[in-house]
Design an enzyme around this catalytic site. Structure first.
Site, PDB file in Angstrom:
ATOM      1  N   CYS A  54      -7.127  -2.525   4.624  1.00  0.00           N
ATOM      2  CA  CYS A  54      -6.870  -1.053   4.406  1.00  0.00           C
ATOM      3  C   CYS A  54      -7.469  -0.278   3.368  1.00  0.00           C
ATOM      4  CB  CYS A  54      -5.444  -0.748   4.250  1.00  0.00           C
ATOM      5  SG  CYS A  54      -4.990   0.955   3.936  1.00  0.00           S
TER       6      CYS A  54
ATOM      7  N   CYS B 218     -10.303   4.769  17.713  1.00  0.00           N
ATOM      8  CA  CYS B 218      -9.763   4.151  18.987  1.00  0.00           C
ATOM      9  C   CYS B 218      -8.442   4.754  19.405  1.00  0.00           C
ATOM     10  CB  CYS B 218      -9.780   2.878  19.030  1.00  0.00           C
ATOM     11  SG  CYS B 218      -9.003   1.991  20.471  1.00  0.00           S
TER      12      CYS B 218
ATOM     13  N   CYS C 171     -10.937  -0.883  21.246  1.00  0.00           N
ATOM     14  CA  CYS C 171     -10.847  -1.336  22.616  1.00  0.00           C
ATOM     15  C   CYS C 171     -12.015  -1.418  23.191  1.00  0.00           C
ATOM     16  CB  CYS C 171      -9.797  -0.541  23.427  1.00  0.00           C
ATOM     17  SG  CYS C 171     -10.273   0.983  23.767  1.00  0.00           S
TER      18      CYS C 171
ATOM     19  N   CYS D 158     -14.088   5.055  21.216  1.00  0.00           N
ATOM     20  CA  CYS D 158     -14.709   3.718  20.928  1.00  0.00           C
ATOM     21  C   CYS D 158     -16.206   3.505  21.480  1.00  0.00           C
ATOM     22  CB  CYS D 158     -14.070   2.408  21.562  1.00  0.00           C
ATOM     23  SG  CYS D 158     -12.443   2.092  20.640  1.00  0.00           S
TER      24      CYS D 158
ATOM     25  N   ARG E  66      -3.514  -3.395  -6.841  1.00  0.00           N
ATOM     26  CA  ARG E  66      -2.915  -4.084  -5.303  1.00  0.00           C
ATOM     27  C   ARG E  66      -2.066  -5.006  -5.859  1.00  0.00           C
ATOM     28  NH1 ARG E  66      -3.952  -0.059  -3.149  1.00  0.00           N
ATOM     29  NH2 ARG E  66      -4.319   0.109  -1.159  1.00  0.00           N
TER      30      ARG E  66
ATOM     31  N   CYS F 292       0.637  -1.170  -0.018  1.00  0.00           N
ATOM     32  CA  CYS F 292      -0.013   0.083  -0.039  1.00  0.00           C
ATOM     33  C   CYS F 292       0.997   1.226  -0.044  1.00  0.00           C
ATOM     34  CB  CYS F 292      -0.851  -0.070   1.268  1.00  0.00           C
ATOM     35  SG  CYS F 292      -1.917   1.270   1.510  1.00  0.00           S
ATOM     36  N   HIS F 293       0.218   2.401  -0.371  1.00  0.00           N
ATOM     37  CA  HIS F 293       1.094   3.478  -0.492  1.00  0.00           C
ATOM     38  C   HIS F 293       1.507   3.944   0.790  1.00  0.00           C
ATOM     39  CE1 HIS F 293       0.665   5.195  -4.465  1.00  0.00           C
ATOM     40  NE2 HIS F 293      -0.556   4.516  -4.443  1.00  0.00           N
ATOM     41  N   THR F 294       0.871   3.555   2.081  1.00  0.00           N
ATOM     42  CA  THR F 294       1.329   4.312   3.529  1.00  0.00           C
ATOM     43  C   THR F 294       2.733   3.469   3.831  1.00  0.00           C
ATOM     44  OG1 THR F 294      -0.953   4.362   4.079  1.00  0.00           O
ATOM     45  CG2 THR F 294       0.568   4.365   5.670  1.00  0.00           C
TER      46      THR F 294
ATOM     47  N   CYS G  11     -12.215   2.996  25.355  1.00  0.00           N
ATOM     48  CA  CYS G  11     -11.800   4.300  25.450  1.00  0.00           C
ATOM     49  C   CYS G  11     -12.986   5.316  24.914  1.00  0.00           C
ATOM     50  CB  CYS G  11     -10.646   4.834  24.472  1.00  0.00           C
ATOM     51  SG  CYS G  11     -10.995   4.667  22.519  1.00  0.00           S
TER      52      CYS G  11
ATOM     53  N   HIS H  30       0.736  -3.438   6.270  1.00  0.00           N
ATOM     54  CA  HIS H  30      -0.501  -3.445   7.253  1.00  0.00           C
ATOM     55  C   HIS H  30      -1.825  -3.711   6.662  1.00  0.00           C
ATOM     56  CE1 HIS H  30      -0.265   0.061   4.699  1.00  0.00           C
ATOM     57  NE2 HIS H  30      -1.697   0.219   4.921  1.00  0.00           N
ATOM     58  N   GLU H  31      -1.613  -4.419   5.500  1.00  0.00           N
ATOM     59  CA  GLU H  31      -2.791  -4.954   4.810  1.00  0.00           C
ATOM     60  C   GLU H  31      -2.797  -6.495   4.519  1.00  0.00           C
ATOM     61  OE1 GLU H  31      -4.633  -2.082   1.309  1.00  0.00           O
ATOM     62  OE2 GLU H  31      -3.376  -3.684   0.553  1.00  0.00           O
TER      63      GLU H  31
ATOM     64  N   ARG I  63      -2.622   4.303  20.610  1.00  0.00           N
ATOM     65  CA  ARG I  63      -2.126   5.492  19.565  1.00  0.00           C
ATOM     66  C   ARG I  63      -0.694   5.810  19.849  1.00  0.00           C
ATOM     67  NH1 ARG I  63      -1.112   9.772  17.345  1.00  0.00           N
ATOM     68  NH2 ARG I  63      -0.765  10.815  19.459  1.00  0.00           N
TER      69      ARG I  63
HETATM   70  N1  APR Z   1      -5.383  14.307 -11.111  1.00  0.00           N
HETATM   71  C1  APR Z   1      -5.965  13.165 -11.372  1.00  0.00           C
HETATM   72  N2  APR Z   1      -5.652  12.136 -11.075  1.00  0.00           N
HETATM   73  C2  APR Z   1      -4.512  11.827 -10.268  1.00  0.00           C
HETATM   74  C3  APR Z   1      -3.834  12.925  -9.989  1.00  0.00           C
HETATM   75  C4  APR Z   1      -4.165  14.083 -10.272  1.00  0.00           C
HETATM   76  N3  APR Z   1      -3.707  15.384 -10.090  1.00  0.00           N
HETATM   77  N4  APR Z   1      -2.540  12.542  -9.503  1.00  0.00           N
HETATM   78  C5  APR Z   1      -2.709  11.317  -9.310  1.00  0.00           C
HETATM   79  N5  APR Z   1      -3.881  10.854  -9.988  1.00  0.00           N
HETATM   80  C6  APR Z   1      -4.358   9.427  -9.951  1.00  0.00           C
HETATM   81  C7  APR Z   1      -3.333   8.251 -10.434  1.00  0.00           C
HETATM   82  O1  APR Z   1      -3.259   8.293 -12.122  1.00  0.00           O
HETATM   83  C8  APR Z   1      -3.758   7.026 -10.001  1.00  0.00           C
HETATM   84  O2  APR Z   1      -4.779   6.400 -10.747  1.00  0.00           O
HETATM   85  O3  APR Z   1      -4.947   8.950  -8.932  1.00  0.00           O
HETATM   86  C9  APR Z   1      -4.735   7.480  -8.613  1.00  0.00           C
HETATM   87  C10 APR Z   1      -4.277   7.025  -7.536  1.00  0.00           C
HETATM   88  O4  APR Z   1      -4.213   5.774  -7.266  1.00  0.00           O
HETATM   89  P1  APR Z   1      -3.015   4.927  -6.510  1.00  0.00           P
HETATM   90  O5  APR Z   1      -1.876   5.646  -6.820  1.00  0.00           O
HETATM   91  O6  APR Z   1      -3.172   3.408  -6.986  1.00  0.00           O
HETATM   92  O7  APR Z   1      -3.692   5.019  -4.914  1.00  0.00           O
HETATM   93  P2  APR Z   1      -4.534   4.284  -4.051  1.00  0.00           P
HETATM   94  O8  APR Z   1      -3.965   2.983  -3.670  1.00  0.00           O
HETATM   95  O9  APR Z   1      -5.840   4.262  -4.667  1.00  0.00           O
HETATM   96  O10 APR Z   1      -4.548   5.310  -2.853  1.00  0.00           O
HETATM   97  C11 APR Z   1      -4.864   6.664  -3.181  1.00  0.00           C
HETATM   98  O11 APR Z   1      -5.183   7.224  -0.661  1.00  0.00           O
HETATM   99  O12 APR Z   1      -4.319   5.901   0.863  1.00  0.00           O
HETATM  100  C12 APR Z   1      -4.205   7.090   0.332  1.00  0.00           C
HETATM  101  O13 APR Z   1      -2.574   8.744   0.221  1.00  0.00           O
HETATM  102  C13 APR Z   1      -3.007   7.470  -0.058  1.00  0.00           C
HETATM  103  O14 APR Z   1      -2.155   8.515  -2.109  1.00  0.00           O
HETATM  104  C14 APR Z   1      -2.947   7.352  -1.667  1.00  0.00           C
HETATM  105  C15 APR Z   1      -4.576   7.485  -2.086  1.00  0.00           C
HETATM  106 ZN    ZN Z   2     -10.822   2.495  21.833  1.00  0.00          ZN
END
Ligand code: APR
Ligand code: ZN
Length: 376
Positions: free
Chosen positions: A175, A112, A98, A104, A371, A46-48, A101, A68-69, A116
């Site tokens: 996630c 929660c 939990c 929750c 993914r 994931c992006h995080t 808290c 985390h997924e 943290r």
């Molecule tokens: N305008 C339009 N579309 C955009 C732009 C923009 N300025 N910038 C990026 N994108 C598109 C990308 O082409 C991509 O398809 O946004 C999409 C983002 O998707 P992913 O990179 O696959 O991210 P995703 O897993 O869906 O998560 C999205 O959520 O978890 C948060 O911050 C995290 O950046 C992540 C976001």
């Molecule tokens: Zn809690």
């Protein structure tokens, strides 16, 4: 049985920022009181995870085991744990529940706060880590660390799920899918016949689309600057696709307001870009439109708009983990998937052994995957 013993297993370790993950043999301590040791079957990338690995996250600490997924099976439980036993199928939850808290007990939040502070420091609640590699302590990540074959999590950060559900898929409910789906269902509470725009058609945006389709939205406009994202998004149910690059002379919010005769009932930002967040708010209909921030912007970034946008009836909201109270909700989402009322398979574009985890990150950065799943 391995209960009570230190387990040696494989893990993808992030030794420092900006370096690829390195596959290592790590030592995982037994769970202490209130903790559970889980054998992870698979984990999504994931992006995080990437954000922390990039070094941009001011709270990022190294060396660490990211991830985390994921989903897996309980190996053993620590003292006082009664909700879980060896063999239970489980999903780790970076937002715990939990039941005790202030948060929750409040019906309006899922955040929660019980663990943290230590979770943010990469430690278990007693202030120590359960991971070591070559004699060095490794930090935990988001209370999950699913890029290890065995991990230790708090019992409040874990939910038991249907043992018939495929572990190599349902980890995604930990996630991205839940976040987007819940943003539509819980945070926006999209109604039948609504008009909607979803900015960013990655895994999170498509999960928003899935929620909007379930609620019977009549128009769902997908907005993405990558034209390759249109085909999959149409399969998920977008009715229109708009590429901001095709409208460079006009702000995208103006394009959308014209397309929809005054703006949308609901918009969702699923990118993490503060300029797009503004566009998403301003694409909402005067008087009643609601915009939900789902994407996570970089640390220190700020949003702006003219207050008149809100004075004239638009609402700006945000959501974490889709507003789902985690332990109550994720097992139900698994059941929905088993009844074919919720998609997971369609989000999985790549599957690989954990040894190839860095390829999962590369595919994500190149915008080629929804993914990637790594299997142990
Ligand atoms: N305008 C339009 N579309 C955009 C732009 C923009 N300025 N910038 C990026 N994108 C598109 C990308 O082409 C991509 O398809 O946004 C999409 C983002 O998707 P992913 O990179 O696959 O991210 P995703 O897993 O869906 O998560 C999205 O959520 O978890 C948060 O911050 C995290 O950046 C992540 C976001
Ligand atoms: Zn809690």
């Amino acid at each position: 049985s391995t209960a009570g013993q230190v387990i040696k297993c494989r893990a993808a370790v992030a030794w420092s920022a900006k370096k690829p993950l390195s596959l290592e043999t790590v030592e995982v301590d037994p769970p202490k009181a209130g903790e559970v040791r889980v054998k992870i079957k698979s984990s999504g990338v994931c992006h995080t995870d990437a954000y922390t690995l990039s070094g941009e996250d001011p709270e990022g600490i190294f060396p660490v085991i990211l991830g985390h997924e994921g989903a897996g099976v309980v190996e053993s439980v620590g003292e006082g744990v009664t909700d879980f036993k060896s063999g239970d199928h489980v999903i780790p939850l970076y937002v715990p529940q939990c039941y005790d808290c202030e948060f929750c007990k409040h019906p309006k939040t899922n955040l929660c706060q019980k663990i943290r502070v230590t979770q943010g420091k990469g430690l278990m609640p007693d202030g120590t880590s359960r991971f070591r590699c070559n004699g060095k302590q490794l930090f935990h990540f988001m209370g999950c660390s699913t890029f290890s074959e065995y991990t230790v999590v708090c019992a409040i950060s874990l939910c038991k799920v249907d043992a018939k559900a495929p572990l190599e898929k349902i980890g995604l409910l930990g996630c991205g899918i839940s976040t987007g789906y819940g943003a539509a269902l819980n945070t926006a509470n999209v109604e039948k016949d609504s008009t909607v725009a979803v900015f960013g058609l990655g895994g999170v945006g498509l999960a928003v689309v899935m929620g909007c389709v379930e609620r019977g939205a009549k128009q769902i406009i997908g907005v993405d600057m990558n034209p390759d994202k249109e085909a999959a998004a149409r399969k998920f149910g977008i009715t229109d696709f708009v590429n901001p690059k095709d409208h460079e002379k006009k702000p995208i919010q103006e394009v959308l307001v014209e397309m929809t005769n005054g703006g949308l009932d609901y918009t969702f930002e699923c990118i993490g870009n503060v300029d797009v967040m503004r566009s998403a708010l301003e694409a909402c209909h005067k008087g009643w439109g609601t915009s939900v921030i789902v994407g996570v912007a970089g640390a220190g970034k700020e949003i702006s708009t003219r207050p008149f946008q809100l004075v004239t009836g638009r609402t700006w909201k945000g959501t974490a983990f889709g507003g789902f109270k985690s332990r109550d909700s994720v097992p139900k989402l698994v059941d929905k998937y088993m009844k074919k009322q919720l998609k997971i398979d369609e989000f999985i574009t790549h599957t690989m052994p954990v040894e190839e985890i860095n390829r999962g990150f590369e595919l994500m950065h190149a915008g080629k995957s929804l993914r990637s799943i790594v299997n142990f």
